[in-house]
Structures are given as C-alpha cells and as structure tokens.
Design a protein around this motif. Structure first.
Motif, PDB file in Angstrom:
ATOM      1  N   THR A 180       0.949  -1.384   0.509  1.00  0.00           N
ATOM      2  CA  THR A 180      -0.455   0.088  -0.466  1.00  0.00           C
ATOM      3  C   THR A 180       1.098   1.602   0.230  1.00  0.00           C
ATOM      4  N   HIS A 181       1.484   0.831   0.628  1.00  0.00           N
ATOM      5  CA  HIS A 181       2.946   2.415   1.168  1.00  0.00           C
ATOM      6  C   HIS A 181       3.206   2.685  -0.450  1.00  0.00           C
ATOM      7  N   THR A 182       4.075   1.767  -1.192  1.00  0.00           N
ATOM      8  CA  THR A 182       4.436   1.601  -2.222  1.00  0.00           C
ATOM      9  C   THR A 182       3.001   2.290  -3.296  1.00  0.00           C
ATOM     10  N   LEU A 183       2.391   1.543  -3.112  1.00  0.00           N
ATOM     11  CA  LEU A 183       1.648   2.679  -4.594  1.00  0.00           C
ATOM     12  C   LEU A 183       1.300   3.358  -4.514  1.00  0.00           C
ATOM     13  N   ARG A 184       1.783   4.331  -3.004  1.00  0.00           N
ATOM     14  CA  ARG A 184       1.117   5.672  -3.047  1.00  0.00           C
ATOM     15  C   ARG A 184       1.500   5.874  -3.120  1.00  0.00           C
ATOM     16  N   ARG A 185       3.646   5.788  -2.876  1.00  0.00           N
ATOM     17  CA  ARG A 185       4.317   6.327  -3.584  1.00  0.00           C
ATOM     18  C   ARG A 185       4.426   6.647  -4.851  1.00  0.00           C
ATOM     19  N   LEU A 186       4.195   5.942  -5.704  1.00  0.00           N
ATOM     20  CA  LEU A 186       3.756   5.558  -7.363  1.00  0.00           C
ATOM     21  C   LEU A 186       2.937   6.399  -7.787  1.00  0.00           C
TER      22      LEU A 186
ATOM     23  N   TYR B 240      -5.188  -1.129  -9.848  1.00  0.00           N
ATOM     24  CA  TYR B 240      -4.033  -0.131  -9.859  1.00  0.00           C
ATOM     25  C   TYR B 240      -3.219  -0.708 -11.145  1.00  0.00           C
ATOM     26  N   SER B 241      -3.004   0.254 -12.404  1.00  0.00           N
ATOM     27  CA  SER B 241      -1.881   0.439 -13.049  1.00  0.00           C
ATOM     28  C   SER B 241      -1.389   1.292 -13.462  1.00  0.00           C
TER      29      SER B 241
END
Length: 127
Positions: free
Chosen positions: A57-63, A81-82
C-alpha cells in the motif's frame, strides 16, 4: 518541474530522484507486476513474493504521488492499480534489467558467496 540539465546527482536533481524511486526494494517489482495489465491489491500481493499488504500500500501510494501508477475504484471493493503513460515508459528498461539479472544473477550470487566466505575465514583467523 526542475531543470534536468547540470550534474546528475545533486540533491535536487531529477535524475537523483528517479534513482531513489527505482532503488526502493519494491518499486521495480510493482511496476513489472503492473506491466501487462491492471491488478487489484490482493493480486499484487500474490504476484510479489514477500511483500506485506502494508508495504505494498505504501509503495503504491508513493508511485501514485510520482505519477507512475494510478488507482481506479469501480466500487470501494473493486480497486485496481495500473501504470500511467509515464509509468509504462519504465517497462522496457525494467525488462532489460530483468533479462540482465536472469543472465548474470548467478554470477553476482557466486561473488557474494565468495566474499562472505572470505569474510568468515578472516574472522576465524583473527579470533
């Protein structure tokens, strides 16, 4: 947007920011996992061995903050997510790196093992 000209690794240089983003343990794996199709959070957890839900979740938010990944919610339980257009530009370089890792990862592991053995031998000799 910052100017990309000048020395490549000054603290405020965009090149350095990109290197920092890509050097995150999970970034390349998430981008690679999204390279073929949009995925739900649970699918990504299953595809990326060893990542916890919280870290993902943290990684996806950063990206998302960097404009590389987008989050789309059909319903609150149907979130996908894409990669964005910018995120898709990383797929080819990551595939090249993945191929290099496949070809030379064994050699890297051999060197690492030899270095660890040498360090252990030195520690035994000193102790």
């Amino acid at each position: 947007m910052r100017n990309a000209a000048g020395p490549a690794f000054l603290a405020d240089c965009p090149t350095r920011l990109v290197v920092e983003i890509l050097s995150d343990k999970w970034t390349v794996l998430v981008i690679f996992a999204l390279s073929r199709q949009p995925r739900r959070h649970g699918e990504l957890v299953d595809l990326i061995g060893g990542v916890s839900r919280k870290v993902l979740t943290h990684t996806l938010r950063r990206l998302q903050q960097y404009g590389l990944v987008e989050r789309r919610a059909e319903t609150p339980r149907q979130i996908e997510y894409s990669l964005t257009a910018l995120g898709r530009t990383l797929v080819e370089p990551i595939e090249v790196l993945t191929n290099w890792a496949r070809d030379y990862g064994g050699a890297i592991a051999d060197f690492q093992e030899a270095a660890e053995a040498a360090t252990s031998a030195q520690a035994r000799a000193a102790g």
